[in-house]
Write a protein that holds these residues in place. Sequence first.
Motif, short mmCIF file in Angstrom:
data_model
loop_
_atom_site.label_atom_id
_atom_site.label_comp_id
_atom_site.label_asym_id
_atom_site.label_seq_id
_atom_site.Cartn_x
_atom_site.Cartn_y
_atom_site.Cartn_z
N UNK A 131 0.82 -1.22 0.00
CA UNK A 131 0.00 0.00 0.00
C UNK A 131 0.85 1.27 0.00
N UNK A 132 1.90 1.29 0.80
CA UNK A 132 2.77 2.47 0.86
C UNK A 132 3.39 2.76 -0.51
N UNK A 133 3.83 1.70 -1.19
CA UNK A 133 4.42 1.86 -2.52
C UNK A 133 3.36 2.32 -3.53
N UNK A 134 2.14 1.80 -3.42
CA UNK A 134 1.06 2.22 -4.31
C UNK A 134 0.80 3.72 -4.15
N UNK A 135 0.75 4.20 -2.92
CA UNK A 135 0.54 5.63 -2.68
C UNK A 135 1.68 6.43 -3.31
N UNK A 136 2.91 5.99 -3.08
CA UNK A 136 4.07 6.69 -3.66
C UNK A 136 3.98 6.75 -5.18
N UNK A 137 3.60 5.64 -5.80
CA UNK A 137 3.46 5.60 -7.26
C UNK A 137 2.41 6.58 -7.75
N UNK A 138 1.27 6.61 -7.07
CA UNK A 138 0.18 7.50 -7.50
C UNK A 138 0.57 8.97 -7.37
N UNK A 139 1.29 9.29 -6.32
CA UNK A 139 1.75 10.67 -6.12
C UNK A 139 2.78 11.02 -7.21
N UNK A 140 3.71 10.11 -7.44
CA UNK A 140 4.81 10.37 -8.37
C UNK A 140 4.38 10.33 -9.84
N UNK A 141 3.63 9.30 -10.23
CA UNK A 141 3.33 9.12 -11.66
C UNK A 141 2.04 9.79 -12.12
N UNK A 142 1.09 9.96 -11.21
CA UNK A 142 -0.19 10.56 -11.62
C UNK A 142 -0.43 11.95 -11.05
N UNK A 143 0.48 12.37 -10.17
CA UNK A 143 0.34 13.71 -9.60
C UNK A 143 -0.76 13.83 -8.57
N UNK A 144 -1.23 12.71 -8.03
CA UNK A 144 -2.27 12.75 -7.01
C UNK A 144 -1.68 13.27 -5.70
N UNK A 145 -2.52 13.90 -4.92
CA UNK A 145 -2.11 14.21 -3.55
C UNK A 145 -2.12 12.90 -2.77
N UNK A 146 -1.39 12.86 -1.67
CA UNK A 146 -1.38 11.65 -0.85
C UNK A 146 -2.79 11.34 -0.36
N UNK A 147 -3.55 12.39 -0.01
CA UNK A 147 -4.91 12.21 0.49
C UNK A 147 -5.82 11.59 -0.57
N UNK A 148 -5.69 12.06 -1.82
CA UNK A 148 -6.51 11.51 -2.90
C UNK A 148 -6.15 10.04 -3.15
N UNK A 149 -4.86 9.73 -3.15
CA UNK A 149 -4.43 8.35 -3.35
C UNK A 149 -4.99 7.44 -2.26
N UNK A 150 -4.91 7.89 -1.01
CA UNK A 150 -5.43 7.10 0.11
C UNK A 150 -6.94 6.91 -0.02
N UNK A 151 -7.66 7.97 -0.42
CA UNK A 151 -9.12 7.88 -0.56
C UNK A 151 -9.53 6.89 -1.65
N UNK A 152 -8.82 6.92 -2.77
CA UNK A 152 -9.15 5.99 -3.86
C UNK A 152 -8.89 4.55 -3.42
#
Length: 192
Positions: A131-152
């Motif tokens: 999960x931690x790596x998924x959040x990092x990927x979403x922030x890095x590659x899709x430009x999501x905020x950490x909060x948005x990644x966690x919510x999704x």
Amino acid sequence: MVIGVMGGIGSGKSEVLNYMETKHHATIIEADKIAHDILLNDESVKSQAKKIFPDAFNGDEIDTDKMADIVFNDPNKLEALNSLTHPPTINEIINQITNAKSKYVVVESALFLGEEVADLTDELWFIYCDKKERINRLVKTRGYSKEKAVAIIANQPNDEDYNSAADEFIDNTGDFDKTIEQVDFALSTMEC
């Protein structure tokens, strides 16, 4: 052979699909892309969506960013959207499976595949990523905020649910070469 590939957002399903298409010449069917196309272009679905999600529309056009914000912050709204798009999406997936000509057909979905689709698969694969790596990927590659990644991620099935439904567990947390080894091994065992 039909392989259902599932896993949460940011787990690296796209990397696995690209590898399967490039190395194994698989036909790739992406449920999210089909559902997105149906939402934007099927007039019946679009009309119903406009009634349920008026704030996601600019005139007759869907603002997909607004729609995403609405549904990923409200599980009931996500369920309502899925109830509109899933039936025609499943029909299109079945159509594409039926007409595919390649040795491998890979059907990808972040959510569980509908029973009708799962019944057409030879195996279901769970692409896992920490999960931690998924959040990092979403922030890095899709430009999501950490909060948005966690919510999704919170609005998707948990890893245990995916794993219990899967025939194969592919760990895509680390080096992608290790993922490739797992994919190739899973394919070799299917062919035995």
